[in-house]
Design a protein around this motif. Structure first.
Motif, PDB file in Angstrom:
ATOM      1  N   GLU A 178      22.495  14.764  -4.596  1.00 22.22           N
ATOM      2  CA  GLU A 178      21.720  13.543  -4.729  1.00 22.22           C
ATOM      3  C   GLU A 178      21.716  12.709  -3.448  1.00 22.22           C
ATOM      4  N   SER A 179      22.803  12.751  -2.677  1.00 22.33           N
ATOM      5  CA  SER A 179      22.900  11.893  -1.495  1.00 22.33           C
ATOM      6  C   SER A 179      23.878  12.493  -0.498  1.00 22.33           C
ATOM      7  N   VAL A 180      23.664  12.160   0.780  1.00 21.89           N
ATOM      8  CA  VAL A 180      24.477  12.715   1.868  1.00 21.89           C
ATOM      9  C   VAL A 180      24.683  11.639   2.927  1.00 21.89           C
ATOM     10  N   CYS A 181      25.859  11.637   3.555  1.00 24.05           N
ATOM     11  CA  CYS A 181      26.099  10.822   4.744  1.00 24.05           C
ATOM     12  C   CYS A 181      27.031  11.593   5.661  1.00 24.05           C
ATOM     13  N   TYR A 182      27.174  11.148   6.907  1.00 27.43           N
ATOM     14  CA  TYR A 182      27.971  11.896   7.884  1.00 27.43           C
ATOM     15  C   TYR A 182      28.554  10.942   8.913  1.00 27.43           C
ATOM     16  N   PRO A 221      35.643  16.011  15.126  1.00 30.68           N
ATOM     17  CA  PRO A 221      34.751  16.951  14.452  1.00 30.68           C
ATOM     18  C   PRO A 221      33.912  16.260  13.369  1.00 30.68           C
ATOM     19  N   ILE A 222      32.723  16.776  13.146  1.00 36.20           N
ATOM     20  CA  ILE A 222      31.770  16.163  12.229  1.00 36.20           C
ATOM     21  C   ILE A 222      32.287  16.237  10.790  1.00 36.20           C
ATOM     22  N   LEU A 223      32.186  15.106  10.089  1.00 36.79           N
ATOM     23  CA  LEU A 223      32.466  15.062   8.659  1.00 36.79           C
ATOM     24  C   LEU A 223      31.187  14.708   7.923  1.00 36.79           C
ATOM     25  N   MET A 224      30.917  15.412   6.847  1.00 41.79           N
ATOM     26  CA  MET A 224      29.773  15.103   5.994  1.00 41.79           C
ATOM     27  C   MET A 224      30.268  14.903   4.564  1.00 41.79           C
ATOM     28  N   PHE A 225      29.641  13.982   3.872  1.00 38.53           N
ATOM     29  CA  PHE A 225      30.002  13.677   2.492  1.00 38.53           C
ATOM     30  C   PHE A 225      28.743  13.778   1.634  1.00 38.53           C
ATOM     31  N   ALA A 226      28.851  14.497   0.536  1.00 36.43           N
ATOM     32  CA  ALA A 226      27.697  14.734  -0.329  1.00 36.43           C
ATOM     33  C   ALA A 226      28.065  14.412  -1.767  1.00 36.43           C
ATOM     34  N   GLY A 227      27.178  13.721  -2.459  1.00 35.48           N
ATOM     35  CA  GLY A 227      27.356  13.416  -3.870  1.00 35.48           C
ATOM     36  C   GLY A 227      26.388  14.219  -4.707  1.00 35.48           C
ATOM     37  N   ASP A 228      26.851  14.786  -5.809  1.00 33.04           N
ATOM     38  CA  ASP A 228      25.997  15.651  -6.617  1.00 33.04           C
ATOM     39  C   ASP A 228      25.683  15.022  -7.970  1.00 33.04           C
ATOM     40  N   SER A 229      24.936  15.755  -8.765  1.00 31.70           N
ATOM     41  CA  SER A 229      24.466  15.243 -10.055  1.00 31.70           C
ATOM     42  C   SER A 229      25.558  15.229 -11.113  1.00 31.70           C
ATOM     43  N   GLY A 234      29.915  13.569 -15.505  1.00 26.70           N
ATOM     44  CA  GLY A 234      28.552  14.096 -15.442  1.00 26.70           C
ATOM     45  C   GLY A 234      27.521  13.114 -14.979  1.00 26.70           C
ATOM     46  N   LYS A 235      27.924  12.058 -14.237  1.00 28.02           N
ATOM     47  CA  LYS A 235      26.975  11.059 -13.766  1.00 28.02           C
ATOM     48  C   LYS A 235      26.707  11.271 -12.283  1.00 28.02           C
ATOM     49  N   SER A 236      25.469  11.180 -11.897  1.00 28.22           N
ATOM     50  CA  SER A 236      25.059  11.484 -10.526  1.00 28.22           C
ATOM     51  C   SER A 236      25.552  10.426  -9.551  1.00 28.22           C
ATOM     52  N   ILE A 237      25.863  10.871  -8.346  1.00 31.33           N
ATOM     53  CA  ILE A 237      26.123   9.972  -7.226  1.00 31.33           C
ATOM     54  C   ILE A 237      24.774   9.699  -6.568  1.00 31.33           C
ATOM     55  N   LEU A 238      24.226   8.515  -6.786  1.00 27.30           N
ATOM     56  CA  LEU A 238      22.864   8.221  -6.358  1.00 27.30           C
ATOM     57  C   LEU A 238      22.782   7.788  -4.898  1.00 27.30           C
ATOM     58  N   ARG A 239      23.813   7.154  -4.385  1.00 24.83           N
ATOM     59  CA  ARG A 239      23.846   6.751  -2.979  1.00 24.83           C
ATOM     60  C   ARG A 239      25.268   6.938  -2.464  1.00 24.83           C
ATOM     61  N   ILE A 240      25.377   7.339  -1.214  1.00 22.26           N
ATOM     62  CA  ILE A 240      26.684   7.476  -0.590  1.00 22.26           C
ATOM     63  C   ILE A 240      26.598   6.894   0.811  1.00 22.26           C
ATOM     64  N   LEU A 241      27.621   6.141   1.183  1.00 20.74           N
ATOM     65  CA  LEU A 241      27.608   5.387   2.432  1.00 20.74           C
ATOM     66  C   LEU A 241      28.954   5.564   3.119  1.00 20.74           C
TER      67      LEU A 241
END
Length: 683
Positions: free
Chosen positions: A331-335, A340-348, A472-479
């Motif tokens: 649902e959302s991604v930030c980095y 080294p590069i870190l990325m964070f992703a939130g799913d449904s 089971g709730k989506s991560i709609l925004r990640i910062l």
């Protein structure tokens, strides 16, 4: 930067036995089982020229750009020379079948891999007769016991064969070549292919062999084994090095290629989307790849199959470098902007994953799921919410002594902190687990709106309820807030989750590190190293919204506003201001001119979909389902966030996203109908 499928040549007259190229005319050259040698257009896959037909399989193809020519050999023991347009200009019978060809430009020699050895011929660039290869061999070295399947020339000459041997030769100027090193059991079965790479600039020097023993091996240039790959269920039939991505493709009886980084020996196949993006079909699993050849001048990779078919992939510099997979839709991604590069992703499913780029290459990432409730004995330890000290008259009567004490501390806090809104009742923020509100946490400007007691519908922040609603709730925004190393995720379960480095573990690790450094007189390591080791843990949960949270915006301007703030909003149409320094609810948007309670707290007529902040204007904008984008002046005091203007297109379509273009200083909006609009700010 990836290879994307673009070519499928079907219904060929015969199976392809060898793949080559004509770099002068930028064409593909195929050799077939029926002896044909044909050139093809690499863009369309159409045949251009039917060059020649050997009496038997075509066994080898080799280009010679210096002479503007290419060569083919077949089971009829002949080597045919072609000019740039594919016309045969010379035919030479060398007395043996040549299964591989390479050139030694410094010695002006051509080397053929023949049964049981290698054969040397001199060459001359004779433009008059067209004959390039001299018919009389210079040397014949018979060190193999079976067919020589590969010869390759770098600083030294290398040969491999079906006898499983890898032989290295010295080729001194002015004297005959000699064997420098022989590996009689380089593989347990016949070696089918040989490739090499030498680039001293990035320390990328190696040989690679593939074999019938279902393995591939990487060797140093002096014949020492570096890596062995045994992940294959079928014999290795094809190897090729892709210069653009610095990876090796391996064909081993599957409809897909195995992709490896030869420099560190890592299998990067699971991070490459070249074959993941291909739709599953019965036809896909009815063939398997046999030969592979990357053509650098065309930036294409060609593969032959067992179905009289050739497939092609083209390098695209704007393509996908790495493909990171999770089980549920993202649902959302930030980095991060650090290395080294870190990325964070939130799913449904409500999970947040951390991806860290590995130092070995730019393709692979390690994965870790950030935990929410696991390990939390008391969830209230991390809950941050608004409370009213005396919401009702009954509570006030029952707690006169407490209220008196609170009022005294409130006045002291108000005198110390000048940002408190004096017009509102003094409501404060604290962690629910705290028995008492600490002096430092009171009066930081945090309060609950004066209308909060009118809208309370019961306490839903118990441990059981939170767990039930969070599942089971989506991560709609990640910062990502790099200043504080915080990951902030807005969820569909009405909560805002905040992860940060585990402070207790970090303190313990730092103490141990300092003690070890003092004992061993070692230099101190950077704080980033310690942070990477301790990892992330759930720090706080902001729980004040009444519906799903869709929008987050960071306001990092300490000089102007005295702190770092987080704006949050969602389908409840309310805007909250959170203090990230003290993890408290600092304020809430209110309209002092409103006549009704609902109007006083709602910032728009429709659900709020997205939000962004402009450091240049010190405004924030939020997109709403009422087809408008509201732009307000930011202030830590919710009642002072004045509406500056509204962005609205005369189209019946919801605005789903809004971003501030800090380069051009413009608002950019996206709409449900697919339109993207750029708004010019007129001063």
């Amino acid at each position: 930067m990836a290879l994307e499928s673009y070519l499928d040549i079907k219904n060929l007259n015969s199976k392809v036995t060898v793949i080559g190229s004509n770099p002068v005319r930028r064409e593909l050259v195929f050799g077939f089982e029926d002896g044909s040698v044909q050139t093809y257009d690499p863009d369309t896959g159409n045949m251009i020229t039917n060059c020649y037909k050997h009496r038997g399989w075509v066994t080898a193809l080799c280009a010679f750009p210096e002479a503007r020519a290419f060569f083919s050999s077949g089971n009829d023991s002949t080597v045919v020379t072609y000019n740039a347009i594919g016309t045969p200009i010379d035919k030479l019978n060398i007395g043996s079948v040549a299964y591989s060809i390479c050139f030694h430009s410094r010695l002006k020699q051509v080397i053929f891999g023949i049964p049981e050895g290698i054969q040397f011929h001199s060459y001359e660039l004779n433009n008059v007769t067209g004959q390039i290869i001299n018919s009389i061999p210079l040397y014949i070295i018979c060190e193999h016991e079976d067919i020589t399947t590969g010869v390759l020339m770098l600083d030294k000459l290398y040969s491999v064969g079906f006898d499983g041997k890898l032989i290295i030769y010295d080729c001194p100027f002015g004297s005959s070549p000699s064997v420098s090193k022989k590996l009689d059991q380089a593989h347990d079965a016949g070696i089918t292919c040989l490739i090499a790479q030498k680039n001293s600039l990035d320390n990328n020097e190696w040989l690679m062999t593939g074999s019938f023993d279902k393995s591939a091996k990487v060797w140093s240039l002096d014949g020492k084994l570096i890596f062995k790959f045994v992940d294959f269920t079928q014999p290795v039939t094809g190897l090729t090095y892709v210069h653009a991505t610095k990876t090796v493709w391996i064909a081993a009886g599957n409809s897909f290629a195995h992709v490896y980084d030869p420099k560190n020996g890592e299998n990067v196949s699971s991070f490459i989307d070249t074959f993941l993006s291909v739709e599953d079909s019965e036809l896909r699993y009815s063939y398997f790849l046999i030969l592979l050849r990357y053509v650098p001048e065309l930036n294409v990779l060609i593969a032959s199959t067992n179905l009289k078919q050739c497939l092609g992939w083209r390098y695209k510099n704007t393509g996908c470098i790495s493909c990171l997979k999770v089980k549920s839709p993202l649902e959302s991604v930030c980095y991060t902007k650090k290395t080294p590069i870190l990325m964070f992703a939130g799913d449904s499913e409500g999970d947040v994953y951390k991806w860290e780029q590995m130092q070995s290459n730019q393709i692979m990432y390690s994965s870790e799921r950030l935990l929410k409730f696991e390990g939390k004995k008391n969830l209230s330890d991390v809950m941050v919410h608004a409370i009213s000290l005396g919401d009702t008259k009954t509570n006030a009567d029952n707690n006169n002594n407490k209220e008196s004490t609170t009022n005294t501390k409130r006045l002291a806090s108000a005198n110390r902190i000048k940002t408190v809104e004096e017009r509102l009742p003094a409501y404060y923020i604290r962690s629910r687990s705290a028995a008492k509100i600490r002096e430092r946490e009171r009066g930081i400007g945090g309060y609950v709106s004066q209308y909060a007691h009118l809208q309370k519908k019961g306490d839903t922040n118990t441990l059981s309820n939170i767990k039930k609603t969070a599942t089971g709730k989506s991560i709609l925004r990640i910062l990502l807030v790099e200043k504080f190393d915080l990951i902030i995720a807005a969820s569909e379960d009405k909560n805002i989750y905040i992860w940060g480095f585990d402070l207790e573990a970090l303190k313990a690790l730092t103490t141990l590190r300092d003690q070890a450094n003092d004992l061993n007189h070692l230099p101190e390591e950077g704080a980033d190293v310690a942070n990477r080791v301790v990892g992330f843990t759930l720090r706080k949960i902001f729980s004040e919204h009444e519906s799903l949270v869709t929008s987050l915006a960071l306001v990092d301007d300490v000089d102007s506003f005295g702190g770092v703030f987080l704006l949050s909003s969602g389908w409840d149409r309310r805007i909250f201001i959170w203090d990230l320094t003290h993890f408290i609810l600092f304020s809430q948007y209110t309209n002092p001119k409103a006549d009704h309670v609902d109007e006083a707290q709602t910032a728009s007529q429709g659900n709020i979909h997205d939000m962004d902040y402009s450091p240049h204007l010190k405004y924030f904008a939020y997109a709403s389902s009422d087809m408008c984008v509201y732009v307000r002046k930011f202030s830590p005091k919710g009642s002072e966030m004045d509406l500056m203007y509204i962005l609205q297109a005369k189209i019946d379509s919801e605005v789903t996203c809004v971003k501030w273009n800090f380069i051009m200083n413009q608002w950019v909006t996206g709409m449900e109908n697919g339109e993207i609009r750029i708004w010019v700010i007129i001063k």
